[in-house]
Every structure is written in C-alpha cells, then in structure tokens.
Design a protein around this motif. Structure first.
Motif, PDB file in Angstrom:
ATOM      1  N   VAL A 110      43.584  24.099  -7.595  1.00  0.00           N
ATOM      2  CA  VAL A 110      44.131  22.789  -7.205  1.00  0.00           C
ATOM      3  C   VAL A 110      43.024  21.744  -7.421  1.00  0.00           C
ATOM      4  O   VAL A 110      42.188  21.541  -6.550  1.00  0.00           O
ATOM      5  CB  VAL A 110      44.601  22.778  -5.741  1.00  0.00           C
ATOM      6  CG1 VAL A 110      45.233  21.428  -5.391  1.00  0.00           C
ATOM      7  CG2 VAL A 110      45.587  23.905  -5.471  1.00  0.00           C
ATOM      8  N   PRO A 111      43.010  21.051  -8.573  1.00  0.00           N
ATOM      9  CA  PRO A 111      41.947  20.071  -8.822  1.00  0.00           C
ATOM     10  C   PRO A 111      42.247  18.663  -8.329  1.00  0.00           C
ATOM     11  O   PRO A 111      41.358  17.812  -8.336  1.00  0.00           O
ATOM     12  CB  PRO A 111      41.820  20.091 -10.345  1.00  0.00           C
ATOM     13  CG  PRO A 111      43.192  20.432 -10.826  1.00  0.00           C
ATOM     14  CD  PRO A 111      43.799  21.328  -9.785  1.00  0.00           C
ATOM     15  N   PHE A 112      43.485  18.411  -7.887  1.00  0.00           N
ATOM     16  CA  PHE A 112      43.857  17.043  -7.511  1.00  0.00           C
ATOM     17  C   PHE A 112      44.961  17.055  -6.454  1.00  0.00           C
ATOM     18  O   PHE A 112      45.903  17.845  -6.541  1.00  0.00           O
ATOM     19  CB  PHE A 112      44.342  16.276  -8.740  1.00  0.00           C
ATOM     20  CG  PHE A 112      45.004  14.952  -8.425  1.00  0.00           C
ATOM     21  CD1 PHE A 112      44.232  13.843  -8.092  1.00  0.00           C
ATOM     22  CD2 PHE A 112      46.376  14.823  -8.451  1.00  0.00           C
ATOM     23  CE1 PHE A 112      44.832  12.626  -7.795  1.00  0.00           C
ATOM     24  CE2 PHE A 112      46.983  13.616  -8.160  1.00  0.00           C
ATOM     25  CZ  PHE A 112      46.215  12.513  -7.827  1.00  0.00           C
ATOM     26  N   ILE A 113      44.816  16.167  -5.446  1.00  0.00           N
ATOM     27  CA  ILE A 113      45.865  15.982  -4.442  1.00  0.00           C
ATOM     28  C   ILE A 113      45.984  14.496  -4.119  1.00  0.00           C
ATOM     29  O   ILE A 113      45.061  13.714  -4.362  1.00  0.00           O
ATOM     30  CB  ILE A 113      45.591  16.757  -3.127  1.00  0.00           C
ATOM     31  CG1 ILE A 113      44.255  16.322  -2.505  1.00  0.00           C
ATOM     32  CG2 ILE A 113      45.654  18.250  -3.338  1.00  0.00           C
ATOM     33  CD1 ILE A 113      44.061  16.812  -1.086  1.00  0.00           C
ATOM     34  N   GLY A 114      47.127  14.120  -3.551  1.00  0.00           N
ATOM     35  CA  GLY A 114      47.312  12.743  -3.138  1.00  0.00           C
ATOM     36  C   GLY A 114      48.322  12.623  -2.020  1.00  0.00           C
ATOM     37  O   GLY A 114      49.247  13.434  -1.903  1.00  0.00           O
ATOM     38  N   GLU A 115      48.118  11.627  -1.184  1.00  0.00           N
ATOM     39  CA  GLU A 115      49.049  11.301  -0.098  1.00  0.00           C
ATOM     40  C   GLU A 115      49.392   9.824  -0.184  1.00  0.00           C
ATOM     41  O   GLU A 115      48.526   8.989  -0.457  1.00  0.00           O
ATOM     42  CB  GLU A 115      48.426  11.591   1.276  1.00  0.00           C
ATOM     43  CG  GLU A 115      48.242  13.063   1.605  1.00  0.00           C
ATOM     44  CD  GLU A 115      49.548  13.756   1.958  1.00  0.00           C
ATOM     45  OE1 GLU A 115      50.551  13.049   2.228  1.00  0.00           O
ATOM     46  OE2 GLU A 115      49.575  14.991   1.960  1.00  0.00           O
ATOM     47  N   CYS A 116      50.650   9.515   0.081  1.00  0.00           N
ATOM     48  CA  CYS A 116      51.080   8.125   0.180  1.00  0.00           C
ATOM     49  C   CYS A 116      51.614   7.910   1.589  1.00  0.00           C
ATOM     50  O   CYS A 116      52.600   8.531   1.988  1.00  0.00           O
ATOM     51  CB  CYS A 116      52.157   7.811  -0.853  1.00  0.00           C
ATOM     52  SG  CYS A 116      52.564   6.047  -0.920  1.00  0.00           S
ATOM     53  N   ALA A 117      50.930   7.074   2.353  1.00  0.00           N
ATOM     54  CA  ALA A 117      51.274   6.862   3.760  1.00  0.00           C
ATOM     55  C   ALA A 117      52.097   5.586   3.892  1.00  0.00           C
ATOM     56  O   ALA A 117      51.696   4.527   3.411  1.00  0.00           O
ATOM     57  CB  ALA A 117      50.008   6.767   4.608  1.00  0.00           C
ATOM     58  N   CYS A 118      53.227   5.724   4.559  1.00  0.00           N
ATOM     59  CA  CYS A 118      54.073   4.562   4.790  1.00  0.00           C
ATOM     60  C   CYS A 118      54.307   4.366   6.282  1.00  0.00           C
ATOM     61  O   CYS A 118      54.188   3.269   6.795  1.00  0.00           O
ATOM     62  CB  CYS A 118      55.401   4.734   4.056  1.00  0.00           C
ATOM     63  SG  CYS A 118      56.430   3.268   4.061  1.00  0.00           S
ATOM     64  N   SER A 119      54.630   5.435   6.972  1.00  0.00           N
ATOM     65  CA  SER A 119      54.902   5.336   8.404  1.00  0.00           C
ATOM     66  C   SER A 119      53.747   5.859   9.250  1.00  0.00           C
ATOM     67  O   SER A 119      53.857   5.937  10.470  1.00  0.00           O
ATOM     68  CB  SER A 119      56.178   6.114   8.743  1.00  0.00           C
ATOM     69  OG  SER A 119      56.054   7.474   8.360  1.00  0.00           O
ATOM     70  N   GLU A 120      52.653   6.262   8.619  1.00  0.00           N
ATOM     71  CA  GLU A 120      51.502   6.774   9.342  1.00  0.00           C
ATOM     72  C   GLU A 120      50.269   5.923   9.050  1.00  0.00           C
ATOM     73  O   GLU A 120      50.230   5.200   8.057  1.00  0.00           O
ATOM     74  CB  GLU A 120      51.237   8.238   8.963  1.00  0.00           C
ATOM     75  CG  GLU A 120      50.954   8.430   7.485  1.00  0.00           C
ATOM     76  CD  GLU A 120      50.805   9.892   7.097  1.00  0.00           C
ATOM     77  OE1 GLU A 120      49.964  10.566   7.705  1.00  0.00           O
ATOM     78  OE2 GLU A 120      51.533  10.335   6.200  1.00  0.00           O
ATOM     79  N   LYS A 161      44.783  14.650   6.893  1.00  0.00           N
ATOM     80  CA  LYS A 161      45.599  15.589   6.127  1.00  0.00           C
ATOM     81  C   LYS A 161      44.917  15.941   4.808  1.00  0.00           C
ATOM     82  O   LYS A 161      44.875  17.112   4.409  1.00  0.00           O
ATOM     83  CB  LYS A 161      46.986  14.996   5.875  1.00  0.00           C
ATOM     84  CG  LYS A 161      47.877  14.944   7.102  1.00  0.00           C
ATOM     85  CD  LYS A 161      49.146  14.151   6.850  1.00  0.00           C
ATOM     86  CE  LYS A 161      50.022  14.769   5.784  1.00  0.00           C
ATOM     87  NZ  LYS A 161      51.280  14.001   5.598  1.00  0.00           N
ATOM     88  N   LEU A 162      44.374  14.930   4.128  1.00  0.00           N
ATOM     89  CA  LEU A 162      43.667  15.179   2.874  1.00  0.00           C
ATOM     90  C   LEU A 162      42.445  16.065   3.098  1.00  0.00           C
ATOM     91  O   LEU A 162      42.189  17.003   2.329  1.00  0.00           O
ATOM     92  CB  LEU A 162      43.246  13.852   2.239  1.00  0.00           C
ATOM     93  CG  LEU A 162      44.341  12.997   1.593  1.00  0.00           C
ATOM     94  CD1 LEU A 162      43.782  11.636   1.201  1.00  0.00           C
ATOM     95  CD2 LEU A 162      44.945  13.688   0.375  1.00  0.00           C
TER      96      LEU A 162
END
Length: 277
Positions: free
Chosen positions: A81-91, A99-100
């Motif tokens: 797993v070389p890459f991850i992403g999160e998009c926060a809207c309600s947090e 989390k990351l």
C-alpha cells in the motif's frame, strides 16, 4: 467505515456527494500517471481503490482512496500500500489525521498520503414547520426531481437557496499532502516542512501549485516502490526504464471545481428529498 475487533463495534460514516467528489477527480489524475509508467504488467499489478478495506491492528478501516500493488501472477502473498487518502466533510482535521496515522502505522510502505477538508458554512438543518420551504415544498405529493429542484447554477462558496432555505453551502476546500522522506522509516504526518508536506486551497480561491508539485514528487516515490517490489518478486527483472521514467502528471483544478459544484447540487437535492419523505 471502521470495524473494531476488540469491541465488536462498527463505525459507519455515510459519505455525501461533496465528500466523494474531490477524490473521484484525483483517481483519474493518479490513474493516468500510473498507466503511463513502464512497469512490467506481467510482474506487478497496481490498482487504485475507492473505499476499499485495509487491516489496522485488529481493526478494519476503509480509506476514501488508496493504491495497492500485488503480484500479477501466483498467490497474493503481499499487498503493498504505497498511497492512502481521506476526505473529511463531517469530521474535524485532527480526527481524519488520526485515521491516516493508524493506517500508516499498519502499512509502513506508504509513500504518500493526502487529506482533503471540505467545510460547509453551517451544519445542515431541515426547514422549520412555519418556513417558506415547508409551506411550499412540503405540500407536494412527491418530491421534485433533480432537474426541477435545481434550476440554476449557484456560484462556488454561495448557499444553494431554494424556497428561502439553505440546502447546502460549501465554504472552503483544502488539501494537505505528505511525502515520505529518504531518512524516514515511516511517513510522518507531524513533519510539516516544505520538503515533506504541502497544503493549499481549492475554495474559496485556487492556490494549489505546491500541492501539485508534492503530488508529482509522491508519484515518483510510488514509482520507486514499484521498482523495489518488482525486484523483490523477480531479482533478475530489468527495471531500468521504470527507474529512469519521468513522472507524467496532469491535473486540472477546474475539473475539481465542476465536480464540487455538481456534488453540492446533488447533496442539496438529496437533503430536500430525504426531508420531504
């Protein structure tokens, strides 16, 4: 979506259209870059996932976007797993970064991470019973279809006002990108120097040159991980062309703005529809 095996609890956060829109565009940009890399397609198999489950210390987490790399043949013994992403809207930002960090701790090969923050001007509130919206829209037997509810294009960072009610109002969108340093054993999200982290805004103003440069640098690190994994699978593999490959990365921020405008319209309509029903 997060499952904790210790407490047998499932945390469900329902994504909205405005939550998903930025990374829908990012997936296209990253996919074009990865497809252009001259890796051996019969040796490794990279894939971009949206909302795919990853294991994290007796938990299962579902990042909004990630890249995995597996062997193209034989049993799947390793999932890189070389890459991850999160998009926060309600947090809030700190919760999204936690989390990351948890995911990075469980997958130390991660080379790059991205966080998107989509903020609304105020939390959504349904119309009051004595409001104009209730007195007009709620009298209909069936909710209006999308094309009759949204009849104009609302400018970015303005409220979607219909029947004198604010159904959705995106106030700002930010991106943060981290890239693993040469001397780091694990990607450090607390390292905010310009060599390892870039941030910028999509709304209210587009200011993302540093983010684009950091994304391109991170793709170079991902390319290097392809080389390492290829040689791990086949020590005799010739990866010279891949090692010397110049990263091709095209990103058009206007597409992100269009996607967010469309997503705000859809979010506003779905909120109206759920309220009506």
């Amino acid at each position: 979506l997060t499952y904790d095996y210790n407490t047998n609890s499932l945390l469900v956060e329902m994504p909205s259209a405005i939550h998903e829109a930025p990374f829908d565009c990012l997936k296209l940009s990253l996919g074009q870059s990865i497809s252009a890399m001259p890796y051996d397609e019969d040796l490794i198999f990279p894939m971009i996932h949206m909302n795919s489950s990853l294991s994290v210390k007796r938990k299962s987490v579902t990042p909004d976007i990630c890249i995995t790399v597996t062997a193209a043949s034989g049993p799947t013994r390793i999932v890189l797993v070389p890459f991850i992403g999160e998009c926060a809207c309600s947090e809030d930002k700190s919760h999204a970064i936690r989390k990351l960090k948890n995911t990075i701790a469980a997958h130390p090969h991660i080379k790059m991470a991205i966080l998107g923050l989509v903020r609304e001007a105020q939390p959504f509130k349904s119309p009051d019973s004595d409001s104009v919206a209730s007195q007009t829209l709620s009298t209909l037997d069936e909710p209006l279809p999308l094309e009759e509810f949204i009849t104009e294009r609302f400018p970015p960072c303005t409220p979607i006002m219909i029947a004198n009610h604010n159904w959705c109002h995106i106030s700002s969108v930010e991106f943060f990108v981290w890239v693993k340093g040469e001397d780091e054993s694990i990607l450090d999200l607390d390292n905010e120097d310009a060599e390892h982290m870039a941030c910028g805004t999509l709304l209210p103003d587009v200011n993302l040159d540093a983010v684009k440069s950091m994304l391109k640098r991170g793709l170079g690190k991902i390319r290097d991980s392809f080389v390492e994994f290829s040689k791990q699978l086949d020590p005799d593999a010739d990866c010279t062309e891949l090692e010397e490959d110049a990263i091709a990365f095209r990103i058009r921020w206007k597409d992100y703005l269009i996607a967010l405008n469309n997503a705000a319209d859809v979010t506003a309509w779905k909120r109206y529809k759920n309220w009506h029903e």
